[in-house]
Design an enzyme around this catalytic site. Structure first.
Site, PDB file in Angstrom:
ATOM      1  N   HIS A  57     -29.290   1.884  55.162  1.00 50.11           N
ATOM      2  CA  HIS A  57     -29.290   3.274  55.629  1.00 50.11           C
ATOM      3  C   HIS A  57     -27.912   3.701  56.117  1.00 50.11           C
ATOM      4  CE1 HIS A  57     -33.578   2.953  55.376  1.00 50.11           C
ATOM      5  NE2 HIS A  57     -33.658   2.053  56.338  1.00 50.11           N
ATOM      6  N   HIS A 219     -37.393   4.401  52.908  1.00 46.51           N
ATOM      7  CA  HIS A 219     -37.535   3.122  52.202  1.00 46.51           C
ATOM      8  C   HIS A 219     -38.273   3.333  50.887  1.00 46.51           C
ATOM      9  CE1 HIS A 219     -37.882   2.575  56.599  1.00 46.51           C
ATOM     10  NE2 HIS A 219     -36.874   1.767  56.395  1.00 46.51           N
TER      11      HIS A 219
END
Lengths: 331, 331
Positions: A57, A219
């Site tokens: 991320h 995700h």
């Protein structure tokens, strides 16, 4: 796989080593716990703020460690929660008389790791409080989550509590502040492509070239629906419809607007989205008083973007304007 | 096409509008000339610095307009030089008693546009000088270029002359400084994928999933060779071999190292490359004294990266450390 990697299993440690080498004065890297911490932390005059999550991320969260933001980040592997002992050892290294604040995006794995680490740290006499962030309006639960997910809006929580911690606010005040920011922050994202975790070597999910996943998770978790791609203006409309109606934001509100790229979308497209969102909000009487356009919370090389709105007041605006010194510099 | 666009022909104006809306106090946008300029420019106490190029390379150059960097940018369409009249009108709006400095990456179309605009501006009594940047060691000429191409290394020229201009340096001094920086700056890139300009709607070139283009141009121009993909460490070795041997950089040199993402490569991979480059340079006795990792000069959503080295001296280091206020902020 079209990636710059060596051994895919070593992707995260090699990334962290690169971050540490690029910031030798500001950051300290402890390989045993995937730990990136401020070189000058901890201080007993300041609450230590720790954020952990899966990797993949970036810049969240390892590149947001610095004065005015996080004191440390201890990521897990790509899209995986950090192991409990990483969080526990990080907590011990960041121990402060004023206490330790955990910022945790709402995913089951992350929550468990931080809850167990908090119990272990408290048994050692370290005072810990945890703030869970759940700004994503897309779904009320998903593959990895009970309740709403925490996504890019967590930057506003990190920035606000980070700035307040520098001013000496105590642990309870920071928890209250963070909860207040989380309470006025709403996000939803859309993906135009999948992404490939290095160690998996295959796309997380399949999506046709003309499709988009509305309400995507960071995700790759499913969102609200799969749909045919539409224009940038229409994408903004559907994101704003979901986000504005949720709080709800109303005419007269002053807001921060973030267009966050998920990794594979050019900056130019993010600004096309930003312009459309700014104007659509203005037409609803909602004034954008501060803007953020770029990559904040990504999903590797996923093409896509998320839109975050934060309802501002004078105190929150001041906290957002406070200085922060983080490695994710520009030039 | 998996892009956030409305009418593809309006991609650039809509992007520029978004940039202007996100920076209402700092920037002024003149739609007629694709012009983004500092709201407080021009000043007769300071040389005005203008950079133009094709769009699609953001943050270069429209997001690098601000105190300490550019006074204005007037991009053309995606991967196309700006029209002569855009450059000419921009020059008139940025006219200064101290003169106007053009920074031009070495592409035939850009050079022609700026040369013709300079002639027109000089006929109006505006003093103009042009600095051509050609840091790319990959090829000595290509589809769009006679001589070497100008790529991400132009950020070091922009930063150095931008900082010096704020200190009041005159036009001739800035040209000399910029030429000196260009003279110690070398870059080479590698692409793992192609990219799709919005108005074209198809990839610029074809490349297999397991291939890479070594020495890629930022408009997808061919580089030195097409090869099978290799590990991140090996990618760094081949880029460093080309870049180090070209100046040449030598043991004892102190350098700035930039790993620039081409748009579609995750930040984490850029740091894997950075770590490898830092260590390989150290093993050659070359010390990285300042680092830049992120997206500076992109090719839309191309997966790939470039590596730039700059040989530093004390004066240049001070110029790189000078403050700059540009919209490409972090948080």
């Amino acid at each position: 796989m079209s990636k710059f990697v060596n051994d895919p299993k070593q992707f995260v440690p090699e990334m962290l080593k690169g971050i540490a080498l690029a910031n030798p004065d500001a950051l300290r890297y402890v390989p045993a716990y995937n730990l990136i911490m401020r070189a000058d932390a901890p201080s007993d005059d300041k609450v230590s703020i720790i954020q952990g999550s899966g990797s993949g991320h970036e810049p969240a969260h390892v590149m947001v460690v610095g004065k005015g933001m996080l004191d440390a980040a201890c990521p897990g592997d790509v899209f995986s929660a950090p192991p409990v002992d990483y969080v526990y050892e990080t907590t011990k290294l960041l121990k402060s008389e004023k206490g330790v604040l955990y910022l945790v995006n709402n995913y089951t794995g992350d929550r468990l790791a931080f809850e167990m680490a908090a119990e272990m740290a408290e048994a050692d006499g370290i005072r810990v409080r945890t703030l869970v962030i759940d700004d994503d309006v897309a779904v009320s639960g998903s593959t990895h989550t009970v309740g709403r997910r925490g996504v890019a809006g967590n930057f506003f929580v990190m920035k606000a509590v980070g700035a307040a911690a520098e001013c000496g606010d105590d642990l309870d005040a920071l928890v209250a502040l963070g909860a207040r920011v989380n309470g006025v922050t709403r996000t939803m994202g859309v993906a135009l492509s999948s992404c490939t975790p290095p160690a998996k070597g295959a796309p997380l999910f399949q999506i046709a070239a003309d499709e988009m996943e509305v309400g995507i998770g960071i995700h790759g978790e499913p969102g609200r629906r799969r749909a045919k791609q539409v224009t940038a203006n229409e994408v903004v409309s559907l994101l704003l419809d979901a986000v504005v109606s949720d709080l709800p934001f109303q005419a007269g509100d002053r807001v921060a607007l973030m267009i966050n790229g998920l990794g594979g979308t050019p900056i130019g497209e993010l600004y096309v989205l930003y312009g459309a969102a700014h104007e659509q909000l203005a037409s609803q009487g909602i004034q954008v008083a501060r803007s953020y356009v770029g990559e904040y919370c990504t999903s590797l090389e996923m093409a896509g973007a998320s839109l975050t709105l934060v309802r501002l007041d004078d105190e929150l605006m001041d906290l957002l304007l406070a200085p922060a010194e983080i490695p994710y510099r520009v030039f």
